[in-house]
Design a protein around this motif. Structure first.
Motif, PDB file in Angstrom:
ATOM      1  N   ILE A 497       0.832  -1.198   0.000  1.00 59.27           N
ATOM      2  CA  ILE A 497       0.000   0.000   0.000  1.00 59.27           C
ATOM      3  C   ILE A 497       0.871   1.255   0.000  1.00 59.27           C
ATOM      4  CG2 ILE A 497      -0.215   0.055   2.520  1.00 59.27           C
ATOM      5  CD1 ILE A 497      -3.132   1.046   2.056  1.00 59.27           C
ATOM      6  N   ARG A 502      -2.387   4.616   2.983  1.00 57.76           N
ATOM      7  CA  ARG A 502      -2.036   4.063   4.299  1.00 57.76           C
ATOM      8  C   ARG A 502      -2.355   5.060   5.402  1.00 57.76           C
ATOM      9  NH1 ARG A 502      -1.963   1.151   8.075  1.00 57.76           N
ATOM     10  NH2 ARG A 502      -0.226  -0.132   8.817  1.00 57.76           N
ATOM     11  N   SER A 511      -7.627   0.892   9.315  1.00 57.64           N
ATOM     12  CA  SER A 511      -6.437   0.045   9.425  1.00 57.64           C
ATOM     13  C   SER A 511      -6.436  -0.715  10.739  1.00 57.64           C
ATOM     14  CB  SER A 511      -5.171   0.897   9.303  1.00 57.64           C
ATOM     15  OG  SER A 511      -5.087   1.834  10.351  1.00 57.64           O
ATOM     16  N   PHE A 519      -1.199  -5.850   7.325  1.00 60.60           N
ATOM     17  CA  PHE A 519      -0.560  -5.033   6.290  1.00 60.60           C
ATOM     18  C   PHE A 519       0.867  -5.532   6.072  1.00 60.60           C
ATOM     19  CE2 PHE A 519      -4.026  -2.386   7.636  1.00 60.60           C
ATOM     20  CZ  PHE A 519      -4.390  -1.655   6.512  1.00 60.60           C
TER      21      PHE A 519
END
Length: 573
Positions: A497, A502, A511, A519
């Motif tokens: 990403i 992000r 997130s 991630f």
């Protein structure tokens, strides 16, 4: 440059260059100031007042060392419309509002936003303005009298047609002489202001041979006063502000565009750099003060700025001198200006219109036959046949819609097959997202993923290395996918990403809901993690063998999965 940086080159040796340039550009500005004022529906002296006051202040306070400010052709359709609809006093209020808007734009550093107005929109309305200016001078060229001004282009053309029986041959001869001088003189004496010489020669001929047969400034508008008017504050009310705000916004936008374009041209000619936000503040202050003396809106004038540079200007002093030169002419020669025939001024504006028409750029964009061509034509037609406010709003709106459509077409959501033979893993689905994820593409992104997953996989891996941008709508649709997989017992992993998406996911908290451990910097690491989370009983019954590691879990070889698997995505993925 900081502080007085624009004046840092000023010293005794440079003053001679600035005085010379200021004198030349001041002489050039006088006929233009009167012509622009007349075309805007007001008395010629108001254009002179604007040139004196705004011209001085823009050079003193602006962000460009060489900028020359004053009335310009771009304002004519807007100012004429305001005068016809509301009257001259409300034009002054609109000018002050525009000045305030420009100051605020500069203070909040919004000068850069003007750069994002699409080129087809600016070409479209500039070309439309040129048509309006040119057509507006036909009656003065032909010497037609008694015409009523209208906001509508068609109504004005009908008005001209209804009065063609009264064509004045003497006006035509005067206008043709002025036009001939304007067109021919620059070929032989390029440094001589052709518009001024054309004005003087044709005025002299009309005075000597056509006395009383050609309409003059004095016979039409009265004598030009030989002094500046006293400071007067227009009557400003909330109703006036609300009524004139749309027009003021257009004046501010046009003024901002033209002044910054002029500053960019000056930078290119001199190798300097202007301060765009300071330029907007200077333009704004000038337009706040100029109406107090009866002046009409002003902005940076590209042709006069170029003339200033070509005649050796070194600092803003030349622009300030240009304003003082016009003031001196007003004080000493105003009675003579009243004798200038309107037919002598018509060719000046017609040539200005021709030069600002951007006909080559217009034809170039038209030849592309793309969505830009559509934006150009619509903006142009609306400028000519409706008004500039409608044209700019429609042009910008259409440009945004077409931009969103183009950006939407750029989003590609691709299902990645880990095996070069087309074998897929029932438990791990991998997608590559290419292009921005924003309101124009978010729905298609979600639909592309949800519609291509017939069964609920255990792992959804999204590769975002080629997704540069995400907005709130894109985040919302991604959250919808995450929620869907979480409810069905699945897991969403994200790899590669980019920084903006992000950070955006961190700000929204998505997130955290996905899980920071989900991630991965590289897709290979994400696949390794995904293989460790597989439902191994399902793997033993699977015949797909999409990954090399699948052999260890198949019914043929019931060995446990290697804890350090090597992902085997094809190189092109």
């Amino acid at each position: 440059m900081k502080g007085t940086g624009r004046f840092q080159r000023v010293h005794v040796q440079t003053l001679r260059h600035d005085l010379t340039a200021g004198l030349v550009v001041g002489v050039v500005a006088i006929p233009l100031a009167m012509a622009f004022a007349i075309a805007s529906g007001v008395k010629p002296q108001y254009g002179i007042y604007s040139t004196i006051i705004a011209g001085f202040l823009i050079s003193l306070l602006g962000g460009s060392r060489f900028q020359i400010g004053g009335p310009t052709g771009a304002f004519i359709p807007v100012l004429l419309g305001i005068v016809i609809q509301f009257g001259y006093e409300k034009l002054l209020i609109a000018g002050m509002l525009a000045g305030l808007i420009l100051v605020l734009m500069g203070v909040f550093k919004l000068g850069v936003l003007i750069q994002y107005i699409p080129r087809p929109v600016t070409i479209g309305f500039t070309s439309g303005i040129a048509v309006i200016i040119f057509s507006g001078q036909i009656s003065n060229f032909l010497g037609l009298r008694g015409l009523q001004s209208h906001e509508s282009f068609w109504d004005n053309m009908k008005e001209i047609g209804m009065h063609l029986y009264a064509v004045n041959l003497y006006s035509i001869l005067t206008a043709l002489l002025s036009l001939a001088v304007i067109l021919i003189l620059p070929r032989f004496l390029p440094k001589i202001p052709a518009s001024l010489i054309g004005l003087l020669v044709s005025s002299l001929m009309a005075s000597l041979f056509f006395g009383g047969k050609v309409a003059t400034i004095g016979s039409t508008f009265g004598a030009i006063p030989s002094s500046l008017p006293s400071l007067t504050l227009p009557t400003i009310t909330i109703d006036n502000i609300l009524e004139l705000l749309p027009a003021a916004l257009v004046i501010a936008m046009l003024g901002g565009i033209e002044s910054l374009l002029s500053a960019v041209v000056a930078d290119g000619m001199t190798g300097t750099r202007h301060n765009s936000n300071r330029e907007l503040i200077g333009q704004g202050i000038a337009n706040l003060i100029t109406p107090l003396f009866g002046g009409i809106p002003a902005t940076g004038a590209i042709a006069r700025t170029a003339t200033n540079i070509k005649n050796g200007a070194v600092s803003p002093v030349s622009g300030m001198v240009h304003g003082l030169v016009v003031l001196l002419v007003l004080l000493l020669l105003a009675p003579w200006a009243s004798l200038i025939p309107l037919a002598s001024m018509a060719p000046i504006l017609m040539v200005v219109a021709w030069n600002m028409s951007e006909r080559r750029d217009f034809a170039h964009v038209l030849k592309t036959r793309t969505s830009d061509s559509l934006v150009l034509v619509i903006t142009f037609l609306l400028t000519v046949f409706t008004n500039l406010t409608t044209a700019v709003e429609a042009g910008l709106g259409l440009a945004v819609i077409l931009f969103v459509k183009r950006m939407s077409d750029n989003l590609v959501v691709t299902k990645v097959l880990p095996d070069s033979h087309g074998h897929d893993c029932p438990q791990i689905h991998i997608y590559t997202i290419e292009g921005p994820l924003f309101f124009g593409t978010a729905h298609r992104f979600e639909k592309s993923i949800m519609d291509t997953i017939p069964l609920h996989p255990r792992i959804l891996l999204l590769r975002m290395g080629k997704m540069p941008f995400m907005d709130s709508t894109g985040e919302s649709n991604l959250a919808s996918i995450v929620n869907h997989f979480n409810k069905s017992g699945g897991t969403v992993l994200i790899s590669d990403i980019q920084p903006q998406p992000r950070e955006y996911l961190k700000k929204t908290g998505l997130s955290e809901r996905i899980g920071e451990s989900q991630f991965f910097e590289h897709t290979g690491e994400a696949i390794s993690a995904a293989l460790e989370r597989l439902d191994q009983p399902k793997c033993r019954a699977c015949k797909h063998l999409a990954y090399r590691e699948c052999t260890a879990l198949s019914s043929c070889s019931p060995k446990p999965l290697d804890t350090k698997p090597v992902p085997s995505l094809p190189a092109n993925h």
